[in-house]
Design an enzyme around this catalytic site. Structure first.
Site, short mmCIF file in Angstrom:
data_model
loop_
_atom_site.label_atom_id
_atom_site.label_comp_id
_atom_site.label_asym_id
_atom_site.label_seq_id
_atom_site.Cartn_x
_atom_site.Cartn_y
_atom_site.Cartn_z
N LYS A 202 2.48 -5.72 4.24
CA LYS A 202 1.09 -5.64 4.71
C LYS A 202 0.63 -7.06 4.98
CE LYS A 202 -3.45 -4.04 2.95
NZ LYS A 202 -4.21 -3.91 1.67
N HIS A 221 -8.36 -2.31 -7.46
CA HIS A 221 -7.31 -1.28 -7.42
C HIS A 221 -6.09 -1.77 -8.17
CE1 HIS A 221 -6.02 -4.13 -4.38
NE2 HIS A 221 -4.80 -3.62 -4.46
N ASP A 223 -1.85 -1.48 -7.54
CA ASP A 223 -0.95 -1.13 -6.45
C ASP A 223 -0.14 0.11 -6.84
OD1 ASP A 223 -1.93 -3.34 -5.14
OD2 ASP A 223 -0.09 -4.52 -5.30
N HIS A 277 -6.77 -5.48 -9.71
CA HIS A 277 -7.10 -6.70 -8.96
C HIS A 277 -7.97 -6.39 -7.74
CE1 HIS A 277 -3.32 -5.10 -7.34
NE2 HIS A 277 -3.61 -5.68 -6.19
C1 OGA Z 1 -3.52 -5.62 -1.57
C2 OGA Z 1 -3.97 -6.78 -2.36
C3 OGA Z 1 -4.31 -9.13 -2.57
C4 OGA Z 1 -4.50 -10.36 -1.75
O1 OGA Z 1 -3.54 -5.71 -0.34
O2 OGA Z 1 -3.12 -4.61 -2.22
O3 OGA Z 1 -4.19 -6.61 -3.53
O4 OGA Z 1 -4.36 -11.45 -2.35
N1 OGA Z 1 -4.10 -7.99 -1.78
O5 OGA Z 1 -4.81 -10.29 -0.57
NI NI Z 2 -3.13 -4.91 -4.30
#
Ligand code: OGA
Ligand code: NI
Length: 335
Positions: A202, A221, A223, A277
Site C-alpha cells: 500500500k 486500527h 492491521d 495505531h
Molecule cells: C496503514 C498504516 C501507517 C503509516 O496504512 O495501515 O497504519 O505510517 N499506515 O502510514
Molecule cells: Ni496500519
C-alpha cells in the site's frame, strides 16, 4: 473522473492562507490529535539489529512482539538505494495529473487493489486525510499488473526489486517469531500461509493539511495482516496507543517499521499482540508511507497453533478462513 473526490485534489483546491478544512475531515474531539496525543513525548519503540545471531534476534523480536506489537529493524539487508527507488517511483506516480492516476483506480468490484480513497465514511461520517494505492507484489501468481502504474516506466522494476529483498526480511522475522514461541523455525510461517503468503503493498499519500490538529490520516486500527513491514518518508506521523495514550513514534533513518497484525496475534493464541495505531498529517509537508501487508491467502484457515493450546491455555480465537476474518473486520461484525 473518479466519483470519489481525492484528498489530494481537495488539499490542492484550498487556498494557501486558509485555516479551515471541510467538515467531513474534522474528527470528533475524542479523536482529534491535538486533544488526544501526549505532547512532547516521542516514543522509542524497540530497535532491533537484524545482523545479530539467530537466537538473540528471536529473543528480541519475541519480546518486542509480546510487549509492544511494534518495533523497528536496522541492518535488515535492504540496500538504501532499493528503498530510495521504491519511494522515488511512488512519489512520481502520486505527482502525476489526477486523470493519469485514475488509470489504475479500483475497479468497483470491491477488491482492495488499485488507486483510491477510503470510500465509506466511518461510523461518525468522517473521512481520513489520505489517498492510497494498493497492489500485490508477491507471489507472481497473485499479481495483477493492471493496478501497477505504467508511469514512471521504472515503477515495475523498483517494486519487484524491493519485494524480492523484502521477502528475505519477512522470512527472517517469521522465523524469529516462531523460535521465540518455542516452535520450530518454519511453524509460524506455515500457520500464516507458508509459501502462499501474499505481499500486499500500500502506498499512503497524505497531502499537506491546513488543520493537522483536527484531522487524522489513517484512523485508529490494528492491521489485519500477519505482519506489516513499513517504510515512511521523512515526515513524522505514525502514532501508537500505549498504556492508554497516543504517542508519536520516533523514526530511525533507514529502519523498517514492523507491526504485529491480527493474524499473528491469533496464531500465537494471544502471546503476541497486534498494535493499535493511527496517523497524523502535516501542515506544510506531504507525508508518504509504504506498508507491505504479509497476508494469508483468502481461503487459508488461520487459528491458534495447536501446540500452543492446552488445558491451561485454551484457544482464545476461532479458526477461520482469512477472507471470513477480513469480511467481519471490514463490516465491523463480531469475529
Ligand atoms: C496503514 C498504516 C501507517 C503509516 O496504512 O495501515 O497504519 O505510517 N499506515 O502510514
Ligand atoms: Ni496500519
Amino acid at each position: 473522473m473518479a466519483e470519489v473526490e481525492r484528498v489530494q485534489a481537495v488539499a490542492s483546491s484550498l487556498s494557501k492562507s486558509t485555516d479551515t478544512i471541510p467538515a467531513e475531515y474534522i474528527r470528533s474531539e475524542k479523536e482529534q490529535p491535538a486533544e488526544t496525543t501526549v505532547q512532547g513525548v516521542v516514543l522509542n519503540v524497540p530497535v532491533i539489529d537484524m545482523s545479530e545471531r539467530e537466537e538473540e534476534l528471536a529473543e528480541k523480536v519475541g519480546e518486542a512482539s509480546r510487549e509492544w506489537g511494534i518495533f523497528q529493524v536496522v541492518n535488515h539487508g535492504i540496500p538504501e538505494e532499493v528503498t530510495a527507488e521504491l519511494q522515488r517511483v511512488g512519489k512520481e506516480f502520486f505527482e502525476l495529473p489526477q486523470e493519469e492516476k485514475e488509470a489504475v483506480a479500483k475497479d468497483g468490484g470491491g477488491g482492495v487493489e488499485g488507486y483510491g480513497t477510503t470510500l465509506q465514511k466511518d461510523l461518525e461520517g468522517k473521512r481520513g486525510w489520505v489517498d492510497h494505492l494498493f497492489h500485490k507484489v508477491w507471489p507472481p501468481s497473485a499479481i495483477n499488473y493492471r493496478f501497477w502504474p505504467k508511469t514512471p516506466p521504472s515503477y515495475r522494476e523498483a517494486n519487484e526489486e524491493y519485494a524480492k529483498r523484502l521477502r528475505e526480511v519477512g522470512d527472517r522475522l517469521l522465523r524469529s517469531l516462531s523460535l521465540s514461541l518455542g516452535l520450530e523455525g518454519h511453524e509460524v510461517k506455515e500457520a500464516a500461509g507458508g509459501e502462499d503468503i501474499i505481499y500486499l503493498l500500500k502506498i499512503n499519500y497524505y497531502p499537506p493539511c491546513p488543520r493537522p490538529d483536527l484531522a487524522l490520516g489513517v484512523v485508529a486500527h490494528t492491521d489485519m495482516s500477519a505482519i506489516t513491514i513499513l517504510v515512511p518518508n521523512e515526515v513524522q506521523g505514525l502514532q501508537v496507543f500505549k498504556d492508554n495514550h497516543w504517542y508519536d513514534v520516533k523514526y530511525i533513518p533507514n529502519a523498517l517499521i514492523i507491526h504485529i497484525g491480527d493474524q499473528i496475534e491469533i496464531l500465537s493464541n494471544g502471546k503476541y499482540k497486534s498494535v493499535l495505531h493511527r496517523t497524523t498529517v502535516n501542515k506544510e509537508k506531504t507525508r508518504m508511507s509504504w506498508p507491505v501487508f504479509l497476508e494469508p491467502p483468502p481461503e487459508f484457515e488461520v487459528g491458534p497453533i495447536p501446540k500452543l493450546v492446552d488445558e491451561k491455555n485454551p484457544a482464545k480465537y476461532k479458526t477461520k478462513k482469512y477472507k471470513d476474518f477480513a469480511y467481519c473486520k471490514l463490516n465491523k461484525l463480531p469475529q
